[in-house]
Each structure stands twice: as C-alpha cells, then as structure tokens.
Motif scaffolding. Sequence first.
Motif, PDB file in Angstrom:
ATOM      1  N   MET A   1       1.242  -1.368  -0.322  1.00  0.00           N
ATOM      2  CA  MET A   1       0.120   0.242   0.000  1.00  0.00           C
ATOM      3  C   MET A   1       1.303   0.980  -0.039  1.00  0.00           C
ATOM      4  SD  MET A   1      -3.042  -1.047   0.210  1.00  0.00           S
ATOM      5  CE  MET A   1      -3.723  -2.839  -0.101  1.00  0.00           C
ATOM      6  N   ALA A   2       1.493   1.142   0.240  1.00  0.00           N
ATOM      7  CA  ALA A   2       2.664   2.113   0.392  1.00  0.00           C
ATOM      8  C   ALA A   2       2.816   2.921  -0.721  1.00  0.00           C
ATOM      9  CB  ALA A   2       4.514   1.935   0.592  1.00  0.00           C
ATOM     10  N   ASP A   3       3.010   2.615  -2.140  1.00  0.00           N
ATOM     11  CA  ASP A   3       2.700   3.824  -3.444  1.00  0.00           C
ATOM     12  C   ASP A   3       1.228   3.915  -3.722  1.00  0.00           C
ATOM     13  OD1 ASP A   3       1.622   0.908  -3.961  1.00  0.00           O
ATOM     14  OD2 ASP A   3       2.757   0.604  -5.770  1.00  0.00           O
ATOM     15  N   ALA A   4       0.808   3.770  -2.577  1.00  0.00           N
ATOM     16  CA  ALA A   4      -1.057   4.242  -3.314  1.00  0.00           C
ATOM     17  C   ALA A   4      -0.857   5.644  -3.365  1.00  0.00           C
ATOM     18  CB  ALA A   4      -1.739   4.295  -2.037  1.00  0.00           C
ATOM     19  N   ALA A   5      -1.314   6.485  -3.880  1.00  0.00           N
ATOM     20  CA  ALA A   5      -1.702   7.737  -4.181  1.00  0.00           C
ATOM     21  C   ALA A   5      -1.583   8.680  -2.996  1.00  0.00           C
ATOM     22  CB  ALA A   5      -2.880   8.372  -5.581  1.00  0.00           C
ATOM     23  N   PRO A   6      -0.792   9.642  -2.988  1.00  0.00           N
ATOM     24  CA  PRO A   6      -1.460  10.465  -2.292  1.00  0.00           C
ATOM     25  C   PRO A   6      -2.563  11.232  -1.801  1.00  0.00           C
ATOM     26  CG  PRO A   6       0.685  11.007  -2.872  1.00  0.00           C
ATOM     27  CD  PRO A   6      -0.343   9.914  -3.033  1.00  0.00           C
ATOM     28  N   LEU A   7      -3.265  11.060  -0.809  1.00  0.00           N
ATOM     29  CA  LEU A   7      -4.782  12.220  -1.335  1.00  0.00           C
ATOM     30  C   LEU A   7      -4.008  13.473  -1.505  1.00  0.00           C
ATOM     31  CD1 LEU A   7      -7.880  11.992  -0.602  1.00  0.00           C
ATOM     32  CD2 LEU A   7      -7.640  12.162   2.064  1.00  0.00           C
ATOM     33  N   PRO A   8      -5.550  14.284  -2.480  1.00  0.00           N
ATOM     34  CA  PRO A   8      -5.008  15.945  -3.002  1.00  0.00           C
ATOM     35  C   PRO A   8      -5.635  16.394  -1.735  1.00  0.00           C
ATOM     36  CG  PRO A   8      -6.410  14.401  -4.301  1.00  0.00           C
ATOM     37  CD  PRO A   8      -5.775  13.531  -3.059  1.00  0.00           C
ATOM     38  N   LEU A   9      -6.079  16.385  -0.632  1.00  0.00           N
ATOM     39  CA  LEU A   9      -6.750  17.790   0.243  1.00  0.00           C
ATOM     40  C   LEU A   9      -5.440  18.065   0.926  1.00  0.00           C
ATOM     41  CD1 LEU A   9      -9.209  15.484   1.756  1.00  0.00           C
ATOM     42  CD2 LEU A   9      -9.379  16.926  -0.726  1.00  0.00           C
ATOM     43  N   PRO A  10      -5.894  19.624   1.397  1.00  0.00           N
ATOM     44  CA  PRO A  10      -4.802  20.880   2.121  1.00  0.00           C
ATOM     45  C   PRO A  10      -4.160  19.330   3.557  1.00  0.00           C
ATOM     46  CG  PRO A  10      -6.809  21.764   1.815  1.00  0.00           C
ATOM     47  CD  PRO A  10      -6.612  20.793   1.073  1.00  0.00           C
ATOM     48  N   ALA A  11      -3.424  20.057   3.714  1.00  0.00           N
ATOM     49  CA  ALA A  11      -2.720  19.160   4.958  1.00  0.00           C
ATOM     50  C   ALA A  11      -1.903  19.902   6.060  1.00  0.00           C
ATOM     51  CB  ALA A  11      -1.863  18.129   5.058  1.00  0.00           C
ATOM     52  N   GLY A  64     -10.775  19.066  11.985  1.00  0.00           N
ATOM     53  CA  GLY A  64     -10.216  18.656  10.752  1.00  0.00           C
ATOM     54  C   GLY A  64     -10.832  16.990  10.446  1.00  0.00           C
ATOM     55  N   LEU A  65      -9.860  16.769   9.371  1.00  0.00           N
ATOM     56  CA  LEU A  65      -9.758  15.919   9.389  1.00  0.00           C
ATOM     57  C   LEU A  65      -8.520  14.590  10.250  1.00  0.00           C
ATOM     58  CD1 LEU A  65     -10.763  16.040   5.080  1.00  0.00           C
ATOM     59  CD2 LEU A  65     -11.939  14.783   6.982  1.00  0.00           C
ATOM     60  N   ASP A  66      -8.847  13.998  10.816  1.00  0.00           N
ATOM     61  CA  ASP A  66      -7.626  13.749  12.114  1.00  0.00           C
ATOM     62  C   ASP A  66      -7.267  12.293  11.400  1.00  0.00           C
ATOM     63  OD1 ASP A  66      -6.089  13.268  14.227  1.00  0.00           O
ATOM     64  OD2 ASP A  66      -6.739  14.220  15.082  1.00  0.00           O
ATOM     65  N   LEU A  67      -5.971  11.971  11.430  1.00  0.00           N
ATOM     66  CA  LEU A  67      -5.517  10.947  10.203  1.00  0.00           C
ATOM     67  C   LEU A  67      -5.753   9.668  11.917  1.00  0.00           C
ATOM     68  CD1 LEU A  67      -4.283   9.717   7.759  1.00  0.00           C
ATOM     69  CD2 LEU A  67      -4.119  12.235   7.971  1.00  0.00           C
ATOM     70  N   LEU A  68      -5.518  10.752  13.044  1.00  0.00           N
ATOM     71  CA  LEU A  68      -5.226   9.366  13.691  1.00  0.00           C
ATOM     72  C   LEU A  68      -7.081   8.930  14.111  1.00  0.00           C
ATOM     73  CD1 LEU A  68      -3.324  11.098  16.869  1.00  0.00           C
ATOM     74  CD2 LEU A  68      -2.637   8.988  15.863  1.00  0.00           C
ATOM     75  N   GLU A  69      -8.414   9.747  13.835  1.00  0.00           N
ATOM     76  CA  GLU A  69      -9.723   9.557  14.077  1.00  0.00           C
ATOM     77  C   GLU A  69      -9.377   7.544  13.063  1.00  0.00           C
ATOM     78  OE1 GLU A  69     -12.335  11.704  13.605  1.00  0.00           O
ATOM     79  OE2 GLU A  69     -11.514  13.095  15.229  1.00  0.00           O
ATOM     80  N   LEU A  70      -8.835   8.154  11.637  1.00  0.00           N
ATOM     81  CA  LEU A  70      -8.998   7.141   9.986  1.00  0.00           C
ATOM     82  C   LEU A  70      -8.587   6.195  10.682  1.00  0.00           C
ATOM     83  CD1 LEU A  70      -9.513   7.030   7.347  1.00  0.00           C
ATOM     84  CD2 LEU A  70      -8.304   8.015   6.647  1.00  0.00           C
ATOM     85  N   PHE A  71      -7.079   6.200  11.519  1.00  0.00           N
ATOM     86  CA  PHE A  71      -6.307   4.907  12.314  1.00  0.00           C
ATOM     87  C   PHE A  71      -6.738   3.918  12.674  1.00  0.00           C
ATOM     88  CE2 PHE A  71      -3.320   2.428  13.943  1.00  0.00           C
ATOM     89  CZ  PHE A  71      -2.402   2.474  12.383  1.00  0.00           C
ATOM     90  N   ALA A 110      -2.627   8.771   4.134  1.00  0.00           N
ATOM     91  CA  ALA A 110      -4.307   8.815   3.855  1.00  0.00           C
ATOM     92  C   ALA A 110      -4.369   8.317   2.889  1.00  0.00           C
ATOM     93  CB  ALA A 110      -4.815  10.318   4.107  1.00  0.00           C
ATOM     94  N   GLY A 111      -4.125   8.393   1.920  1.00  0.00           N
ATOM     95  CA  GLY A 111      -3.687   7.923   0.448  1.00  0.00           C
ATOM     96  C   GLY A 111      -3.646   5.914   0.779  1.00  0.00           C
TER      97      GLY A 111
END
Length: 907
Positions: A1-11, A64-71, A110-111
């Motif tokens: 999965m490491a080669d997944a495309a980045p999520l194009p949202l502001p960070a 915002g879009l917290d990566l910890l919540e997504l994880f 995120a991607g």
Amino acid sequence: MADAAPLPLPALHASHGGCWLRDGIGVTRGCAKGEAIMAAADTPLLMLNAPLVATRLGYPDLSGLDLLELFAFVHPARFMVPTPKGLAHALGLPEPARDDEAPALLQQAAGVLLATCESDGWAEREGAWSALQSLAKLRWPWASVLAGRIARPDRAERWLFARLPEWDEAPERPQPAQVALEDAEVVARLAALTGTEAEQRPTQRAYSAEAAHVFAPRGRDGRPHLLLAQAGTGIGKTLGYLAPASLWAERSGGTVWVSTYTKALQRQLRRESRRAWPSSRADGSQPVVVRKGRENYLCLLNLEDALQGGFGGRAAILAQLVARWAGYSQDGDMIGGDLPGWLGTLFRQRGIAALTDRRGECVYAGCPHYRKCFIERASHASAQADLVIANHALVMVNAARGRDAAQRPTRIVFDEGHHVFEAADSTFAAALTGAETIELRRWVIGPEKGSKGRRRGLAARLADLASYDEAGAKAISAAREAAEALPGDGWLQRLVEGFPSGPLEELLAAVRATVYARDESGVQEAGYGLETEAAQLDGPLVERAQAAQAALAELRTPLIRLGLRLEALLAEPPDWLDGPGRARIEGARLALGWRVDLLAAWESLLGRLGGPADPEFVDWLTVDRSDAREFDVGLHRRWLDPMKPFAMTVLEPAHGVMVTSATLRDGPDWDAAIVRCGAPWLDLAPRLSAFDSPFDYAGQAEVLIVTDVPKGDIPALAGAYGRLIEASSGGALGLFTAIRRLRAVHGRIADRLARGGLPLYAQHVDPIDTGTLVDIFRDDPHASLLGTDALRDGVDVPGHSLRLVVMEQVPWPKPSILHRARRLAGGGSAHDDRIIRARLAQAFGRLIRSREDHGHFVVLSSAFPSRLLGAFPPGTPIHRVTLDEALQRVAAGVSARSAPVTSESEP
C-alpha cells in the motif's frame, strides 16, 4: 500500500517549531498561527492529533480530518505512536526528517489508509461498512471521504454483539497439590526460560532459588511464607520468579498471582510469560490471564446504550470507533490495553469513562451481554489460569471482597513491591465526599430526571425480587426513601451559594466553611486543594455530623435487610430462578455488601467527630480544587499504618507471598521494609534477600548536583532545563514536584527547543495521556519529556532515547496532615529521609536499564543534604558542580557516545 496515491487535500502540521501548510497540488510553505487557524476554518484540513495541533495553535475549537481517527477506524486495536514518525512506521512509509515534510506524509498516509479500505486483503473489513453508515449520519468528517471506497458487503454484516465470542463455564479447580521445589530444578527451569545462548547470571539463579521458598507448603494457618527480595536493576527478576512460579503451577495445578503497580510492567510480564506458557492450552483455555479492575474494561451494555442514542455529538462518534475496536480487541481493556491511549484524548476524554463500569452498576447475569462480557471473561479465565497478572489494588480488593473465596489469591508475587504500602493506603481508605455520596444516591435511586443513559436504580435492577418478595420490596422502598437524604445534582453549587439541602449537604457545607476559615495558605496557593485536621471542631459542625450519621444509618439498615432477603432467596430459590438469575442475585448481594461496608465506614468516621481521636486512623477535612475551581468537599480517613488491614486481608489467608523491587530497603537497612510489608502485624519474621545490580554504575552513570540554580527562580530553572536538554541533544526526562513549575518551565523553553530540532512534551500541558507520552518519548531519541510523580516509576525506556534525568529539586514529601501524622509516628526527619531516598532511587532507576545504557542524573539543588546520597547505587560517581560544569559533562558524555541513533517503538 506504500505506493498508494497521496490524498490531494490540504494538510496542516503544527509544532512548537512552527506551522506548515501543504495544498492539494503538493506545495508546502511555512505560515503563521493565525493563517493556519484561518485555513482550518475555511476548509477541512488533514492533520494528526487535532487536540494537540489546537494546543500548539492556541485555538481550542480546531477541527479537521484527523488521521488518528481514520487510523482507529481502518486499523482498530493496532498500536501506533501518534506522531508523524510513528504514523510513517505504522504504515511502512519513509519517516519525515523535518517538520516541513510532515504535511506531505499526512497526504501520503491518508492515501495508504484509503487504499487499504479498497483492498481485498484488509484484515479489519468486517463491520466497517455498517459502522460507516452510522458515522455518516453523525457527520463524521471522514465519512464522505470513505464513501464509495468501502464496498457494501453481499450479505448483511453481523452486529458487533453477535460477533463477539461467548465465554464458557468451567468446573472448579481442585485445591493445589502440596509440592516443594528443589533448587536444582528451579535453576533448570530458569535455564529453559532464558535459553541456552543467554548470558549466565549467577545472581539471577540465586534470586530464582530464593523465590521458590514462597511456594513451599504452609506450616501453620495464618502464617504464610513471606519473602522480601531486593533485586537491583538488571538482575532479571521477572524470569527469576516466573521460573519457580511456572514450575509450581505445573506440579500443583494451582494459580500464582503476580501483582504490579504500573501498566508497563504488566505488558512486560505478558511478553515474558510466553516463554513459560503457550498462548492457549489444547482445550482453548488461557494459562496466562491479565486481570484489572472493572473500571478498566469496556462495558458492552454501556456501549449498546451509547450506540443507540445515549451519546450525542462527538461522543457518539467515539462510541462508533470504540465499537470498531471492540470487535478486534484481545481483552476489551480500555485503559492500558490495545485500545489506543490517544483515542480518548481526541474526544477530550468525553465518553471513555461512561463506557466502563465505574459506578458498580453491573447487573451480572441480568445483562443481555453477560456471556460475552469482557470483565466476566477475564474473571472466569483467571479461575482456570496458571498465572494471573494483576495490579496491587485489584489483588487487595479481591482478597477483601472477592466474589468467590475459593478463587482469592494464595500465592502472590508483589513486583514493584515498594508501592505496596501506597496501594494499601488507597485501597483501605474511606472518603465521605460529595462526589462519593452522590454516586451512592444514584446507585440506589437511579438517575435524576432528564438524565440520559441506561443508569437504573436499585428498584429497577431488582424488579423481579420486588414483585416476588414483599419484605424485599419494602426494603428497597425504604432504601430509596433514605437515599433522598444524600446529595443530589447541583450539590456543590448549593454549597457555594449557601443553600444546602438535606443532612449530608449541610454537613459538607459546614466542612467547607471550616476548611476555608482555617486556611493559612494565602493567595499563592489559590489553585490547589485545602485541608484541615478533624480536631477542635465547633459544636454546629459536630451536630451536623451526628445528623448525617443518623441519615446514613437510616440507609444502611434497609440495605442490610435487602441483603438478607437475597441470601434467603438463594437458599430457597423459587422455580423461576435459573442459573443466570442466581448469578445476578449473587452479584447484587455482593454489591449490597460493599455499600453496607462503605456506609459503616462513613458512620464510624462521623461518630468520632467531637470525641477522642482513634489512634489507628488519621482524619481530616478537605476542599478539593484544580486551577482555582472547586470540584469536591468532604472528610477523609486513612489508616496510620495501612499495612495492618493489608496483613489481615492479604497476608494472613495466603500461603506464600513474595515482595520484590529494586528499591525495597533503605541502604543496608531492612527495618523500614519489614514494617512496610505488614509482617509485624502477624508477628512474622520474613525471609530477607538482596541481590546487587550487575551494572557498572561507575562507568555508566554520573550524578550531578547543580548548586547555582536559585530555588524559586523560575527563569533560572527554565534556563537550566533548556540548556541541559540542548547539551544532551534531547533524550531528557524532567521530573517536577509541582505542576505549576512544570507548566512554567515548559512554556519558556518548548518553542526554542523545537526550533533546534528537540521536541519537548509535557504532562498536564499536552492533551495526551501519560502512556502515549512515554511511547512518543521512547520513539524519538531527540524528544524530551517533562512530568511529575507518575513518570518517576512509569517510564521504562532502555537505550539512547533516555540519557538524562533532571529533577528540579530534592523531592521533599508534601507537608500534608496525613504525612505529619506518619512522620510523628515514624521517627520524624528520619521518616522523611527514607521517603526522599526511595524517590531518588526510583528516579535514578529510570536512567540505566541495560548494560549498554549511559547517562547523567542531575538534581538542581543548592543545598543537597549529604545524608541522602545513599539513595544512589554504590560506586556511582557523585559531583557537586555549577550549571556550566554540568553542561560540559553532559555534552561530553553525549559526544563520547555519538553512535548512530536507533530506536524501537513497543506496543
């Protein structure tokens, strides 16, 4: 999965070193805090740990879009250090070398997480689609991003409560066989556990042979084998006592309890025990079980209530993420288990406590989830286990009022034994406070009108008894009526405004007025709790105490009658009372017994006010405050020596008890250790053993007493901390005796250090739980951590990540009423010196955890008493130096060992 495309949202990434924004097309730039806040307000930004970012920006309403919540959604029950570096490691991505690379990592991570949701190999797919539908209704920010990426399953997903496995009933284990262990076989078992290639440690073998003595058959009733074993750091004491414990359990068929004070040691024990026992037996049962108090585990009934509307807003989102975790959790442990410690802090801890059983409201077999209950699973599993890993408080509570006397621990190893006195002091204490009494009122009556949630009163929990047994129904009715005298919602506000309601509130109002009237702390201590001794009290307060005592007796009497009716019901059960019903009635009877004992303790405390003091107890009045805000008022009672009830409830029924630690005795003197283990109360002469650490402290460590930092000078204190951390290039643990000074120092140096690539974290400042702070510190060799007493014992960071410990001053005991009484009874200043030397020894023990560790231990004290130097291991170099000299020594030590830095993150 490491080669997944980045999520194009502001960070957005923010640290003490600055703020960085990255737009959707891949351009990163630095920005001011105000600009970052405006950007977050305009559009949802990717970020990591929104509460921490909000703290860094000084904008508490940030979202915002917290990566910890997504994880937490994508990988529930998976360990991750909540930093950009930790996120990169968890997802197999290159770690960012600098702060300005973090926003790009967030897009990349995120991607990867979103691509995982679309992958056929996603291990945690079950339940995700259904959870996402619920989260979308709650307007979870990630729901719209995930929509379309998680395919709807072909068949309807099972509800969480249908997926969880049920625990099985098992026959009662027979009494353990009486066996004696020979030294040779114990040493052979130790060799098998350590492995043939392990370093030969004669002291570990001798320690293990000593530990075997507590497993010998007991010679007389009430006279357990008692061993006090001091084992210096590096002895290998964990495997040292697990060797005879595993051998005895195998030969006797009995259970050994190993008790710890910190969760870190519990995790270590769980790992080490795998050398002696498999993860499961042939029949599927567990030979090793970790037990904690009920308040640590997820309550499934509370979770169901939260999922069905009991929670609202952000707390409802937390409930959904916890439900995701529950489906994959090993044991349902929410505090120190596999629930990420950072998850609750993302929601400002709202909801975590409400999802556990903190109020003793369990209905046992009356719960629809009883056969799937995490708490019951652990309890039943421990009855069949060879090894139970628990904490000191649970062992004491279980010995005092366990549900099954046959399952109470009889072979016990108290590791971190220097904390047994402290744990007993809390376990056997009594506190008649507003917070405690309102909880009792709710337990009897139920929630106040308009309250949300599933809380039910005594009548609702025992409705079937009330309909069957007239005497029981009358007892319940009388208890409800008597409980109306206890404080209700809004009690503290009524006290402040001078309008208490009922005898207990009137007592608390008098207590509060007395505490303030006697206060001599002045305005400088306005943010901290106040106390006064329960002596020379005026007539009106004593009269109110008598009225409150009578009100408590009015409640205790019907509860006793109800308990007797429950016993009668169990003795002659009606036809409708099945097995689960019996278990529920038995649970209710035990809960009643606990409340009856609590009321009796409160009555005893009130009964002595106005009369002669009981020499066995210390009583005082308090107003508890935090940051100038009152949160509780009440009366407290502690045993002058809590080892008396410990000896009677834990030691006396046991057959063998081992108390072990690296800091049991005070220098070569065993006297204090013997007293603090409870042996004199049973007229026992414990077996005494001491084993020195194998570490070369003369070559690995150095104690520096800095003499030119003025006490009370916050700028000078902050400057010293900042310069020492810079000299050490991070890797520093700073220990404080006052939260106020910790915050002041952190506020003065954090930004400067961060700009130099040395991140600084702090308890009571960063919105992160202590366990996660230690994980972050362990994971980054350039990070430093400031904390208070909790870190003096709770940090186990071997290697280069911890190379400097700094104490702001000599850790004098807090001059409380309780301390004054024990000081008087324990020899005056000698009592204080023993406490201080123990604290210094425990703090020093954080520094050297392996043969490869090196570092400096610094105390900022212009007048460090020489009599306290015995706290440090023999041979450790000790120097009284100026700050400049200390800086040179610390920098030289780091330079001499400037090998490539590596670190490991550990779940």
